[in-house]
Design a protein around this motif. Structure first.
Motif, PDB file in Angstrom:
ATOM      1  N   GLY A  89     -10.925   2.166   7.824  1.00 18.19           N
ATOM      2  CA  GLY A  89     -10.518   3.539   7.587  1.00 18.19           C
ATOM      3  C   GLY A  89     -11.420   4.221   6.587  1.00 18.19           C
ATOM      4  N   GLN A  90     -10.841   5.117   5.786  1.00 18.70           N
ATOM      5  CA  GLN A  90     -11.635   5.929   4.870  1.00 18.70           C
ATOM      6  C   GLN A  90     -10.825   6.252   3.625  1.00 18.70           C
ATOM      7  N   VAL A  91     -11.469   6.100   2.455  1.00 15.83           N
ATOM      8  CA  VAL A  91     -10.832   6.452   1.187  1.00 15.83           C
ATOM      9  C   VAL A  91     -11.770   7.345   0.397  1.00 15.83           C
ATOM     10  N   ILE A  92     -11.253   7.895  -0.709  1.00 14.74           N
ATOM     11  CA  ILE A  92     -11.991   8.956  -1.398  1.00 14.74           C
ATOM     12  C   ILE A  92     -12.820   8.478  -2.574  1.00 14.74           C
ATOM     13  N   SER A  93     -12.730   7.171  -2.928  1.00 12.99           N
ATOM     14  CA  SER A  93     -13.505   6.703  -4.076  1.00 12.99           C
ATOM     15  C   SER A  93     -13.734   5.200  -4.002  1.00 12.99           C
ATOM     16  N   LEU A  94     -14.724   4.742  -4.744  1.00 13.69           N
ATOM     17  CA  LEU A  94     -14.976   3.308  -4.864  1.00 13.69           C
ATOM     18  C   LEU A  94     -13.789   2.596  -5.504  1.00 13.69           C
ATOM     19  N   SER A  95     -13.139   3.260  -6.444  1.00 13.38           N
ATOM     20  CA  SER A  95     -11.967   2.664  -7.073  1.00 13.38           C
ATOM     21  C   SER A  95     -10.877   2.398  -6.041  1.00 13.38           C
ATOM     22  N   HIS A  96     -10.621   3.373  -5.172  1.00  8.26           N
ATOM     23  CA  HIS A  96      -9.621   3.169  -4.127  1.00  8.26           C
ATOM     24  C   HIS A  96     -10.033   2.019  -3.201  1.00  8.26           C
ATOM     25  N   ARG A  97     -11.314   1.952  -2.900  1.00  6.52           N
ATOM     26  CA  ARG A  97     -11.782   0.874  -2.017  1.00  6.52           C
ATOM     27  C   ARG A  97     -11.525  -0.491  -2.661  1.00  6.52           C
ATOM     28  N   ARG A  98     -11.861  -0.625  -3.935  1.00  6.15           N
ATOM     29  CA  ARG A  98     -11.644  -1.900  -4.621  1.00  6.15           C
ATOM     30  C   ARG A  98     -10.152  -2.195  -4.799  1.00  6.15           C
ATOM     31  N   LEU A  99      -9.377  -1.165  -5.110  1.00 10.72           N
ATOM     32  CA  LEU A  99      -7.939  -1.364  -5.296  1.00 10.72           C
ATOM     33  C   LEU A  99      -7.271  -1.824  -4.000  1.00 10.72           C
ATOM     34  N   LEU A 129       0.827  -1.204   0.000  1.00  6.73           N
ATOM     35  CA  LEU A 129       0.000   0.000   0.000  1.00  6.73           C
ATOM     36  C   LEU A 129       0.864   1.258   0.000  1.00  6.73           C
ATOM     37  N   VAL A 130       1.942   1.245   0.767  1.00  2.95           N
ATOM     38  CA  VAL A 130       2.845   2.394   0.816  1.00  2.95           C
ATOM     39  C   VAL A 130       3.454   2.654  -0.556  1.00  2.95           C
ATOM     40  N   GLN A 131       3.775   1.592  -1.289  1.00  2.00           N
ATOM     41  CA  GLN A 131       4.422   1.727  -2.594  1.00  2.00           C
ATOM     42  C   GLN A 131       3.444   2.041  -3.726  1.00  2.00           C
ATOM     43  N   ALA A 132       2.149   1.758  -3.519  1.00  2.00           N
ATOM     44  CA  ALA A 132       1.171   1.921  -4.591  1.00  2.00           C
ATOM     45  C   ALA A 132       0.925   3.396  -4.910  1.00  2.00           C
ATOM     46  N   VAL A 133       1.006   3.744  -6.182  1.00  2.00           N
ATOM     47  CA  VAL A 133       0.812   5.130  -6.609  1.00  2.00           C
ATOM     48  C   VAL A 133      -0.580   5.632  -6.226  1.00  2.00           C
ATOM     49  N   ASP A 134      -1.576   4.777  -6.337  1.00  2.00           N
ATOM     50  CA  ASP A 134      -2.950   5.211  -6.086  1.00  2.00           C
ATOM     51  C   ASP A 134      -3.208   5.538  -4.621  1.00  2.00           C
ATOM     52  N   PHE A 135      -2.324   5.090  -3.723  1.00  2.00           N
ATOM     53  CA  PHE A 135      -2.509   5.367  -2.294  1.00  2.00           C
ATOM     54  C   PHE A 135      -1.423   6.305  -1.751  1.00  2.00           C
ATOM     55  N   ASN A 193      -1.393   9.402  -1.330  1.00  2.00           N
ATOM     56  CA  ASN A 193      -1.883  10.459  -0.440  1.00  2.00           C
ATOM     57  C   ASN A 193      -2.573   9.921   0.810  1.00  2.00           C
ATOM     58  N   CYS A 194      -2.575   8.601   0.965  1.00  2.35           N
ATOM     59  CA  CYS A 194      -3.257   7.993   2.106  1.00  2.35           C
ATOM     60  C   CYS A 194      -2.298   7.776   3.279  1.00  2.35           C
ATOM     61  N   VAL A 195      -2.824   7.970   4.468  1.00  5.93           N
ATOM     62  CA  VAL A 195      -2.111   7.573   5.675  1.00  5.93           C
ATOM     63  C   VAL A 195      -2.241   6.054   5.790  1.00  5.93           C
ATOM     64  N   ILE A 196      -1.133   5.354   5.997  1.00  9.92           N
ATOM     65  CA  ILE A 196      -1.134   3.894   6.094  1.00  9.92           C
ATOM     66  C   ILE A 196      -0.784   3.497   7.523  1.00  9.92           C
ATOM     67  N   CYS A 197      -1.651   2.665   8.134  1.00 10.10           N
ATOM     68  CA  CYS A 197      -1.466   2.249   9.523  1.00 10.10           C
ATOM     69  C   CYS A 197      -1.565   0.726   9.630  1.00 10.10           C
ATOM     70  N   ALA A 198      -0.982   0.191  10.692  1.00 12.93           N
ATOM     71  CA  ALA A 198      -1.086  -1.230  11.001  1.00 12.93           C
ATOM     72  C   ALA A 198      -1.548  -1.390  12.442  1.00 12.93           C
ATOM     73  N   ARG A 199      -2.424  -2.348  12.669  1.00 15.54           N
ATOM     74  CA  ARG A 199      -2.867  -2.673  14.019  1.00 15.54           C
ATOM     75  C   ARG A 199      -2.049  -3.875  14.483  1.00 15.54           C
ATOM     76  N   GLU A 240      -3.922  -3.443 -16.194  1.00 13.51           N
ATOM     77  CA  GLU A 240      -2.750  -2.704 -16.681  1.00 13.51           C
ATOM     78  C   GLU A 240      -1.610  -2.735 -15.664  1.00 13.51           C
ATOM     79  N   THR A 241      -1.962  -2.834 -14.393  1.00 16.35           N
ATOM     80  CA  THR A 241      -0.949  -2.866 -13.338  1.00 16.35           C
ATOM     81  C   THR A 241      -0.332  -4.251 -13.178  1.00 16.35           C
ATOM     82  N   ASP A 242      -1.114  -5.286 -13.455  1.00 13.75           N
ATOM     83  CA  ASP A 242      -0.652  -6.667 -13.269  1.00 13.75           C
ATOM     84  C   ASP A 242       0.273  -7.064 -14.422  1.00 13.75           C
TER      85      ASP A 242
END
Length: 245
Positions: free
Chosen positions: A140-150, A90-96, A98-104, A190-192
């Motif tokens: 958490g929270q994301v800004i689009s359905l695409s981000h949620r699916r990704l 997730l940290v390396q993914a371009v689409d994320f 701008n997202c804060v990445i956390c681990a529990r 396209e990413t795979d």
């Protein structure tokens, strides 16, 4: 109400008719309890899992389903390693980016990138990863359905994942549709690097995905289908891709 063994027989018969996969070495169990039908067992991949759940919904007369199906992983991956893999991806993914990445981790929240104060900023979001018994839970929270699916696809792609529970919320709210599913699947293909997206066509109707086109190997054909099944909130995948040497 039908007996659970009757539903199981109907589901397995339907699965055998429409899938190239066999489940002789992956016993599936169904039980009715408290008005819900629990489906449990191990399956070889995400396509088998989601196809079985959808067939069970069809044959269970609208009963509420409890999903206890898990994808077999060999060799198994420890929860800590799996959590690290998902977070790193997730940290390396371009689409994320701008997202804060956390681990529990053991009940404690570890912020791996960004700060929680940034999560509410425009164009941002927060993804929290928890892993228990090989099951990845995303909150958490994301800004689009695409981000949620990704986010789900990212978790499945790392390897070693037995299931993904995607509880990410959307802000702002967004209406789902066939075009959204088609667009995000195009991005996934396209990413795979295991598939050649330019040779595959996508058609989505009523959230049901049909893949067509041609690829060089059976493995590439199956991978494209697996990618499609990794998406959340779809009604099925039909694979009409042809293999041409």
């Amino acid at each position: 109400m039908q007996r659970s063994d009757t539903v199981l027989k109907q589901v397995m018969a339907a699965f055998e008719r429409e899938s190239h996969l066999k489940l002789q070495n992956h016993p599936i169990h169904m039980t009715f309890d408290g008005g819900a039908l629990t489906v449990a067992g191990e399956v070889p991949d995400i396509a088998s899992k989601k196809r079985l759940l959808q067939l069970t919904q069809v044959h269970s007369e609208g009963q509420r389903l409890v999903d206890r199906l898990r994808v077999a992983v060999n060799p198994p991956v420890g929860d800590g390693e799996l959590r690290t893999r998902v977070c790193d991806r997730l940290v390396q993914a371009v689409d994320f980016r701008n997202c804060v990445i956390c681990a529990r981790v053991k009940g404690q929240l570890e912020v791996l990138r960004g700060t929680l104060d940034e999560a509410g900023n425009d164009g941002s979001g927060v993804v929290e990863v928890t892993v228990e018994d090989g099951v990845v839970t995303l909150t958490g929270q994301v800004i689009s359905l695409s981000h949620r699916r990704l986010a789900s696809v990212t978790a499945w792609w790392v390897g070693g994942c037995r299931d993904v529970v995607n509880l990410l919320e959307l802000a702002p709210a967004e209406a789902d549709g066939d075009d959204e599913i088609s667009d995000v699947l195009q991005l996934v293909l396209e990413t795979d690097r295991r598939v050649r997206a330019e040779q595959i066509t996508i058609n989505v109707e009523n959230h049901r995905i049909t893949l067509a086109g041609w690829v060089a190997t059976e493995a590439e054909k199956r991978q494209a289908e697996q990618d499609a099944w990794c998406l959340d909130a779809i009604e099925g995948v039909v694979n009409h891709i042809q293999v041409r040497a």
